[in-house]
Write a protein that holds these residues in place. Structure first.
Motif, PDB file in Angstrom:
ATOM      1  N   GLY A 379      38.867  42.774  35.354  1.00 40.18           N
ATOM      2  CA  GLY A 379      39.568  41.700  36.049  1.00 40.18           C
ATOM      3  C   GLY A 379      39.625  41.827  37.549  1.00 40.18           C
ATOM      4  N   PRO A 380      38.520  42.116  38.230  1.00 39.57           N
ATOM      5  CA  PRO A 380      38.568  42.218  39.693  1.00 39.57           C
ATOM      6  C   PRO A 380      38.888  40.891  40.372  1.00 39.57           C
ATOM      7  N   CYS A 381      38.784  39.798  39.637  1.00 43.84           N
ATOM      8  CA  CYS A 381      39.074  38.488  40.217  1.00 43.84           C
ATOM      9  C   CYS A 381      40.563  38.309  40.513  1.00 43.84           C
ATOM     10  N   ILE A 382      41.429  39.037  39.774  1.00 42.21           N
ATOM     11  CA  ILE A 382      42.870  38.853  39.975  1.00 42.21           C
ATOM     12  C   ILE A 382      43.599  40.155  40.297  1.00 42.21           C
ATOM     13  N   GLU A 383      42.955  41.295  40.040  1.00 42.05           N
ATOM     14  CA  GLU A 383      43.596  42.584  40.292  1.00 42.05           C
ATOM     15  C   GLU A 383      43.283  43.041  41.716  1.00 42.05           C
ATOM     16  N   ALA A 384      44.303  43.248  42.518  1.00 46.05           N
ATOM     17  CA  ALA A 384      44.111  43.568  43.932  1.00 46.05           C
ATOM     18  C   ALA A 384      43.627  44.999  44.150  1.00 46.05           C
ATOM     19  N   GLU A 385      44.135  45.944  43.362  1.00 51.90           N
ATOM     20  CA  GLU A 385      43.827  47.360  43.598  1.00 51.90           C
ATOM     21  C   GLU A 385      42.889  47.899  42.513  1.00 51.90           C
ATOM     22  N   GLU A 387      39.327  48.163  42.883  1.00 51.03           N
ATOM     23  CA  GLU A 387      37.984  48.509  43.349  1.00 51.03           C
ATOM     24  C   GLU A 387      37.549  49.902  42.903  1.00 51.03           C
ATOM     25  N   ASN A 388      38.432  50.896  43.021  1.00 54.86           N
ATOM     26  CA  ASN A 388      38.061  52.259  42.622  1.00 54.86           C
ATOM     27  C   ASN A 388      37.759  52.342  41.131  1.00 54.86           C
ATOM     28  N   LYS A 389      38.599  51.689  40.332  1.00 58.39           N
ATOM     29  CA  LYS A 389      38.382  51.684  38.885  1.00 58.39           C
ATOM     30  C   LYS A 389      37.075  50.983  38.538  1.00 58.39           C
ATOM     31  N   TYR A 390      36.795  49.892  39.244  1.00 59.32           N
ATOM     32  CA  TYR A 390      35.561  49.135  38.985  1.00 59.32           C
ATOM     33  C   TYR A 390      34.340  49.975  39.365  1.00 59.32           C
ATOM     34  N   ASN A 391      34.424  50.683  40.484  1.00 59.06           N
ATOM     35  CA  ASN A 391      33.304  51.519  40.915  1.00 59.06           C
ATOM     36  C   ASN A 391      33.038  52.656  39.928  1.00 59.06           C
TER      37      ASN A 391
END
Length: 556
Positions: A379-385, A387-391
């Motif tokens: 959910g990077p579209c709505i979760e502000a913090e 980026e690290n988890k997504y990477n």
């Protein structure tokens, strides 16, 4: 339908073909009738459309025909008559090149049906795969469709039915493409028509110019490129070959295609350059044609399409399927031999990892979708913090595409267990199938397990008379004794610089590097049984690398 010179001059692999097959009440077009037609359309080497229909013959279907085809009187009694369906047939054919196995048989019925119904017969260019098979595979005891299908190991469904036989013939034609191009110098539809119509036997030499005859005797059996020159010394044709001797002599045979006869007629001399392998011959041919633009090399050869999994370089990257690659900052894994294998790999990534699948337009709306609800996206579209988890998730995808499967398997097994406990057995079964795909190591269908733009590998090629070695450093290829670039850095020097940490290949990448990589990868995926990939990260020096060669031990 009027023939078009434009159609005849286009590359045969880019032409549109209509493959058709009739089922009939007997073997003679003068006395028998059509009961079924099946057609396929081939575009860019793929079947893109089909058409089939029963046709009312206006008479009973003989019992022995029913035994062969399975077509009964009840199948055709309410079917349209030929004149009622001909407009659909004609529209499907369009301006394509007609194809059939034993073309004379099917054309005779098409002509007879048109004549009896007072319809205008199509006049498209036409190709017979039976005639092509006789030229390409003279050693096969039978050139029947059934035997050719077995030779190519093609699955032939609905034998002796219109669409089934048309589909099988289509696959045979597509399989013939590489042989026609690589071994018989076929470039255009005109070449293809000339080739199928030329006399098959007995082939004899036809050399009227003494200089050409003398030059031909000097041609060796090694791989390389050859040049036909006119009386002014201008290069009029460039070709490549796995065996120069075998390929060049084909130009002088009495049954050579029309294009070869024109080349020989215009030529006054013949020269050649040997290479270490067919791969470097192919690369040399492409670059020399661009440089010299010979009169008879009107078209650069098309290479089979390869497929890649692309990991984009934006803030929240996503995996995509790509049919080409560029030096654009994205990571490309591949190439994969066909769209099915890359699609399956992409589906595994989608189901095993929590990455977004939306395009930029949807992503910019900042609204969550169902994938987040079913834990298929972070959910990077709505979760502000996030980026690290997504990477971290992207890193797992890179690991998976590099052959490290365990993380994906463990995650899916946990998810399958969770779904089973909730009695969502159908969804759990889907996850089980994905796990099975991973355990079957589908990603091995990719040539490289590192992104193309970051791969540092030595490719060992089993070749005759000696093995070939190609070094790939972050998109740039290095060769041994490549006559196109006599002053270029050699493999040995590039390897030494790599292990010493002093090479800077990324800064030197050019359009030529991109073209070489595209051509080289196309050849490697076609000849993957002849190659061994050595990943330089697994070695500390040239000597250690050489000790692990499988086709020859020791040094380069």
């Amino acid at each position: 339908m009027k023939k078009s010179n434009k159609i005849e001059s286009i590359p045969f692999e880019e032409a549109v073909f209509c493959v058709f097959d009739f089922e009939t009440t007997g073997t003679s077009a003068r006395t028998e009738k059509v009961i079924e037609i099946g057609m396929t359309r081939i575009k860019k080497g793929k079947i893109v459309d089909t058409f089939s229909t029963f046709i009312n013959p206006g008479r009973p279907v003989p019992f022995y025909i029913t035994k062969i085809t399975g077509i009964t009187n009840s199948d055709v009694q309410d079917a349209p008559y030929f004149d009622e369906v001909y407009s659909q047939i004609k529209n499907f054919i369009g301006n394509s090149v007609l194809v059939a196995h034993n073309l004379g048989f099917d054309l005779s019925f098409l002509r007879s049906e048109c004549l009896s119904a007072d319809l205008q017969m199509v006049s498209n260019d036409a190709i017979c795969t039976l005639k092509l098979a006789r030229k390409i595979f003279p050693a096969l005891p039978s050139k029947s469709l059934g035997n050719i299908v077995k030779h190519f190991k093609i699955r032939h469904r609905d034998v002796h039915r219109g669409l089934g036989d048309a589909a099988a013939t289509s696959k045979v034609l597509i399989k013939m493409f590489n042989t026609l191009r690589d071994e018989h110098n076929i470039d255009t539809i005109e070449d293809l028509i000339s080739f199928q119509s030329s006399a098959s036997l007995p082939p004899t030499f036809n050399i009227k110019k003494k200089k050409l005859a003398d030059d031909l005797l000097k041609i060796p059996p090694q791989p390389g490129v050859y040049f036909f020159k006119n009386a002014k010394g201008e290069i009029i044709y460039i070709g490549k070959a796995k065996s120069l001797k075998e390929r060049v002599r084909n130009h002088f045979m009495s049954n050579a295609i029309r294009k070869s006869k024109k080349i020989v007629h215009a030529a006054s001399s013949l020269e050649y350059k040997t290479t270490n392998s067919e791969l470097t011959a192919l690369l040399a041919e492409a670059e020399l044609i661009k440089l010299h633009k010979p009169k008879f090399n009107t078209l650069l050869k098309n290479f089979p399409r390869s497929y890649f999994v692309k990991i984009t370089s934006e803030k929240f990257p996503l995996p995509e399927i790509a049919s080409a690659f560029e030096f654009d900052g994205n990571d490309y894994y591949g190439p994969y031999p066909n769209r099915n294998s890359v699609t399956e790999t992409k589906e595994i990534v989608d189901k095993a990892f929590q990455l977004r699948e939306c395009n930029e337009k949807e992503f910019s709306k900042k609204r969550k979708c169902y994938l987040m609800d079913i834990q298929r996206c972070t959910g990077p579209c709505i979760e502000a913090e996030i980026e690290n988890k997504y990477n971290e998730e992207i890193k797992r995808v890179h690991d998976f595409l590099s052959g490290q499967n365990q993380s994906a398997v463990d995650r899916l097994l946990n998810k399958m267990k969770e779904l089973s406990e909730k009695q969502k057995f159908e969804e759990a079964a889907q996850i089980r199938d994905v796990v099975q795909r991973i355990l079957n190591q589908l990603q091995r269908s990719s040539i490289l397990s590192e992104p193309l733009n970051k791969a540092n590998v030595l490719v060992e090629v089993s070749a005759t008379p000696k093995n070939e070695y190609v070094l790939l450093l972050e998109g740039k290829m290095f060769f041994r004794n490549f006559f196109i670039e006599p002053k270029a850095m050699q493999i040995e020097e590039a390897l030494q610089d790599f292990f010493e940490g002093s090479i800077q290949s990324r800064k030197e990448l050019s359009q030529q590097d991109l073209e070489r990589l595209k051509i080289g990868l196309s050849w490697l995926i076609k000849n993957r049984g002849q190659i061994k990939i050595h990943y330089l990260k697994n070695y500390t020096c040239k000597e250690e690398l050489g000790a692990n060669f499988i086709f020859s031990k020791g040094h380069l």
